[in-house]
Every structure is written in C-alpha cells, then in structure tokens.
Design an enzyme around this catalytic site. Structure first.
Site, PDB file in Angstrom:
ATOM      1  N   ASP A  93       0.835  -1.195   0.000  1.00 21.42           N
ATOM      2  CA  ASP A  93       0.000   0.000   0.000  1.00 21.42           C
ATOM      3  C   ASP A  93       0.870   1.246   0.000  1.00 21.42           C
ATOM      4  O   ASP A  93       2.080   1.178   0.277  1.00 21.42           O
ATOM      5  CB  ASP A  93      -0.945   0.012   1.200  1.00 21.42           C
ATOM      6  CG  ASP A  93      -0.203  -0.056   2.533  1.00 21.42           C
ATOM      7  OD1 ASP A  93       0.792  -0.799   2.624  1.00 21.42           O
ATOM      8  OD2 ASP A  93      -0.634   0.632   3.482  1.00 21.42           O
ATOM      9  N   GLU A 152       0.045  -1.247   5.784  1.00 23.45           N
ATOM     10  CA  GLU A 152       1.148  -0.730   6.596  1.00 23.45           C
ATOM     11  C   GLU A 152       1.038   0.770   6.811  1.00 23.45           C
ATOM     12  O   GLU A 152       1.319   1.272   7.906  1.00 23.45           O
ATOM     13  CB  GLU A 152       2.488  -1.070   5.935  1.00 23.45           C
ATOM     14  CG  GLU A 152       3.714  -0.806   6.817  1.00 23.45           C
ATOM     15  CD  GLU A 152       4.228   0.623   6.726  1.00 23.45           C
ATOM     16  OE1 GLU A 152       5.007   1.025   7.608  1.00 23.45           O
ATOM     17  OE2 GLU A 152       3.836   1.351   5.784  1.00 23.45           O
TER      18      GLU A 152
END
Length: 488
Positions: free
Chosen positions: A117, A182
């Site tokens: 991400d 994350e």
C-alpha cells in the site's frame, strides 16, 4: 579476426564468472524490464488510507500473489477481517499475502516482509508529474510507491527470478509476508502473525525487511525504528457551520479551542510539553553515542536537500539522536476547516486536529494515550469552553531495536561489502514500521532491515522516487544477501 578474438574473450570471461557474478550480470542486462514492471505496479493506486481506493489495494495484493506463483511459490491470500470506518460503516481489509518457495531442510529459511500500500498522492499536491505514472528523469524513477515499498518488494522478486532464469538453485528457502495496510496501522496483521506463529513461522530462521532508506549515499543496515501514536482531537461548537457576521463574537468557536489545544503540545524548540511524556525513555549510554559518531552524515547537505533554512540542532550526533533516538511530536492538519482558495467567512461547526508522537524505547502507546488525553482535557478545562472535546488514539505502536552483533547482521555487512565494496553504516530509522517489533516479538527470530532506497527519495511526500541505480543495485544486494545467509 579482431572481432572473433573479442567474442572468444567474452566467452571465456562468461564461463569463468562465478555463479553469483552471473546473476548480478543478468540483473544489469534486464534492468529495463524491471523498470517496466515497477511502472505497472505504481499505476495501481493502492492507497490504504482511502476507503474509496480499497478495490485498488486488493488488486495490488492479487497482482503480487500471482507474481509469486509465477516464480513457483505457493500463495495464500489470507483474510484478516474488516475495517470499521469513523462513520461506523465497515469495509473488508485487504488480504495478507503469505507465500512460500522452497522446503529444503538443509537450507536456511528466510522470511521477507514488505508492504504493497501507499500514501495518498495527487498531482495537485505539488507533484511534477502524475504520481501514478512512473516517470524517469535524470536517473530517478518518480512515482508513488517507487521507494516505499513497491520498488523493494519487486527487487526481491527480481532477485529470485534472476537465479531461476540462469537455472541456478536458490541458496535458501523463502517465505513472504506482504501486507497492504502498513500505511494505515497494519490493521489485522498482528493477530494473524500470532495465530500463524506455530505453523507458518515454525521453520523460519531469519526475517528481513526492506522498508526504509539510507541516510546518505552509503549503504546501511537498520537496527531500530521509532514507534507511533496518531491522535485525532475533535472540537464541536454547533450543529452546523455558521456565518461569522451573524454569530462571530457570540459563541465559543471550535477552531479557536482547537488552535489553542494544538499550540499547547510543543514549544518553539521542539520540546513536548505533555508532562512526563519522556519518563520511560531509555537513557543514552556513552557506548551507544559512539555508534552515532561513526555514521556518515552531512548536516549542511541534509538541510539543503530538504529546503529548510536552519535545523534545530547543529552537531551531527544531536541531529541524528533527535531523528531516531528521542520522541518527537508533529502536527499534520485540520479537518473540517475551510481550506479552499479565496475567502469564506464561515465558523466551522466541528474541526478535527491531527497530530502524532514518535515513540522510542521504552515508551508505551497506552501510557502515552493516557498522558495526552489527560493533558488536553486539562488545557481544555482551563479555557472554560462549553464546546465538546474528544481525543482519539487512531493507532499506536512501540519502537523496535535489534542486536547489531547478530549473525544476520554480519551476513548483511558481507553482502554490502560484496556488491558496493564499502562497509555498511549501522543506523536507526526515525519512521515507524510496526511489523519489525511484531515479528521479532512473535517469532523470537533475528530481524534485519536491509534498505535500498536513497536518502532523498521523498517518501510520503511530493515527487517520491527511487534512483535507477539504487533499484538495480538493491536487487543485486538482495541476491548477495541470500547467498551470504546460505553460508552462515
């Protein structure tokens, strides 16, 4: 005749090259292919903090799972539940990639962690080019996620592919943990790791992470990161926005309260004003200070590279200590206030300030939450405001520190020496990577951070990039690291 002699010499050099050198040469020869793949990955707008982009995040997870399968690995896209949004609705969390490649009991098993991400990015935020179109300028590859962390994740997969294309056996067994939350607190991951500790991690010998950057042009090994507490502080004064001409001077305005609260958090020198916030910070030893003296770092160049006129500290050691070793508080923004172009005479009904505190050993997020909440409520009470105050800890994680004398760090140093011909600096990282501490505590295995990104990659900022050299040489570093681990 000379041409034939040259070809024969090239042939002799090729057959005399070591297997590792052949892999490194293969990587050089295929770097354009690696850049093209990074372009394809960057194009996927996997912003975990934006619920409207959740489908893109999940697409990114599937793309990486399929890439591991093409390398011959087995993959499980593991469900980790749902995410509850601030409005009370829920959306699915992106699955976590758990992968495995190789099960030779005579080889060491390395677990590679990375994240898929990215932070939000828009051209209008100040990017020179579209953040989701990888663009090469002056040897740098610009695009959101190029350095953090899609480039490094691809580097690992390309390292594996290079061995395979040359029909060379992988020197180690590999496992993969690639998450896609994350940048939003790694929601659901810790629970999964605990649940799979006795199975997925049972035969793991070492854990390696490539989710950080260098301090200078010199390669580094990272042995520590700061933790993080991220707060929302919400103040509401009315049921709807009001006209300042009709209501200004008559009511207690939410924005005035919020500005006062945010202004009470830190002073002009950067000192956090919350009582006892640093009570649990581990004291600095003289031995630890020596590590900072040996690190290559140019304060003047660093200052110029980020475009500030003056740093809070002048000595190299003081700068690095405040970047890595001491807590810091940053104010990030205000939601609900007018921020568009032009003027608007509005009194916002509700505003939310956003700030974070970077934690160091042995600060605890639960303790910090209590300290912050108590302090802000006290400041608010002293204002005698009738408005509504809410302090919310949206995410919290502890700092992480590893033992630099561990044999995995020795292997990392040898790999850097092998590829770059220099000794690695041992550094910490000012950012927060919760998975490092989680993996170390859960598995009780050695955790190493092996970064390939550069000091000026501008991660989380406009014009994030990774240099082509770091991207390609970083892939070579991963190959050398795998080889060095196999020789422990």
């Amino acid at each position: 005749m000379m041409l034939l002699a040259g070809l024969f010499l090239s042939f002799l050099l090729a057959i005399q090259a070591s297997p590792l050198d052949q892999v490194l040469t293969y990587i050089d020869d295929h770097q354009d292919d690696y850049v093209q793949r990074l372009k394809e990955w960057v194009a996927i707008q996997s912003e975990s903090g934006n619920p409207q982009k959740r489908d893109s995040v999940i697409e990114m997870v599937r793309v990486v799972g399929e890439a591991i399968e093409r390398l011959g690995g087995s993959v499980e896209l593991t469900d980790v539940g749902n995410e509850e949004l601030t409005n009370g609705s829920t959306i699915p969390l992106p699955p976590v990639v758990l992968g495995e490649l190789g099960m030779d009991p005579n080889k060491a098993t390395i677990c590679i962690y990375g994240h898929l991400d990215v932070q939000a990015a828009r051209l209008e935020d100040g990017w020179t080019t579209d953040p989701y179109v990888l663009t090469e300028r002056d040897g740098k590859l610009y695009g959101r996620g190029a350095s953090d962390d899609k480039g490094p994740v691809l580097g690992w997969l390309h390292a594996i592919e290079a061995f395979q294309k040359l029909k060379q056996e992988l020197p180690v067994n590999l496992k993969f943990i690639f998450e896609a939350m994350e940048e939003s607190g790694s929601k659901g991951l810790e629970k999964l790791l605990i649940e799979r500790n006795a199975t997925f991690f049972s035969n793991v010998d070492y854990v390696v992470i490539s989710d950080s950057g260098r301090l200078s042009s010199k390669p580094v090994l990272t042995y520590g990161t700061r933790g993080l507490c991220y707060f929302f502080v919400e103040v509401q004064c009315a049921k709807q926005d009001l006209h300042s001409g009709l209501y200004g001077g008559m009511i207690h305005e939410a924005m005035n309260d919020l500005i006062a609260l945010l202004g009470s958090l830190v002073n002009a020198t950067g000192h956090i004003l919350i009582p006892d916030i640093d009570a649990d910070v581990v004291p600095l030893t003289s031995e630890e200070l020596l590590l900072y003296k040996a690190i290559e770092f140019n304060p003047a160049h660093f200052k110029d590279s980020i475009g500030v006129t003056r740093l809070r500290h002048e000595a190299k050691e003081d700068i690095l200590l405040h970047r890595w070793r001491y807590p810091a508080l940053s104010i990030h923004g205000i939601e609900g206030a007018f921020s568009g172009p032009g003027g608007k005479t509005v009194i916002p009904a509700k505003v939310t300030g956003k700030f974070s505190i970077r934690l160091v050993p042995n600060m605890d997020p639960n303790v910090v939450n209590r300290q912050v909440t108590a302090y802000l409520n006290q400041v608010f009470a002293e204002r005698r405001s009738p408005n509504k105050l809410q302090v919310i800890l949206t995410s919290g994680s502890k700092a992480w520190v590893a033992e630099v004398t561990d044999e995995q760090y020795v292997a990392g140093q040898r790999a850097i020496r092998r590829v770059f011909g220099v000794e690695a600096d041992l550094i910490r990282e000012g950012g927060t990577i919760p998975i490092a501490r989680t993996l170390q505590q859960t598995t009780q295995k050695s955790v190493l951070m092996l970064p390939i990104g550069g000091a000026g990659d501008a991660i989380h900022s406009q014009d994030e990039s990774i240099s082509r050299d770091n991207y390609i040489n970083g892939t070579k570093l991963f190959v050398a690291y795998l080889d060095e681990i196999s020789q422990l």
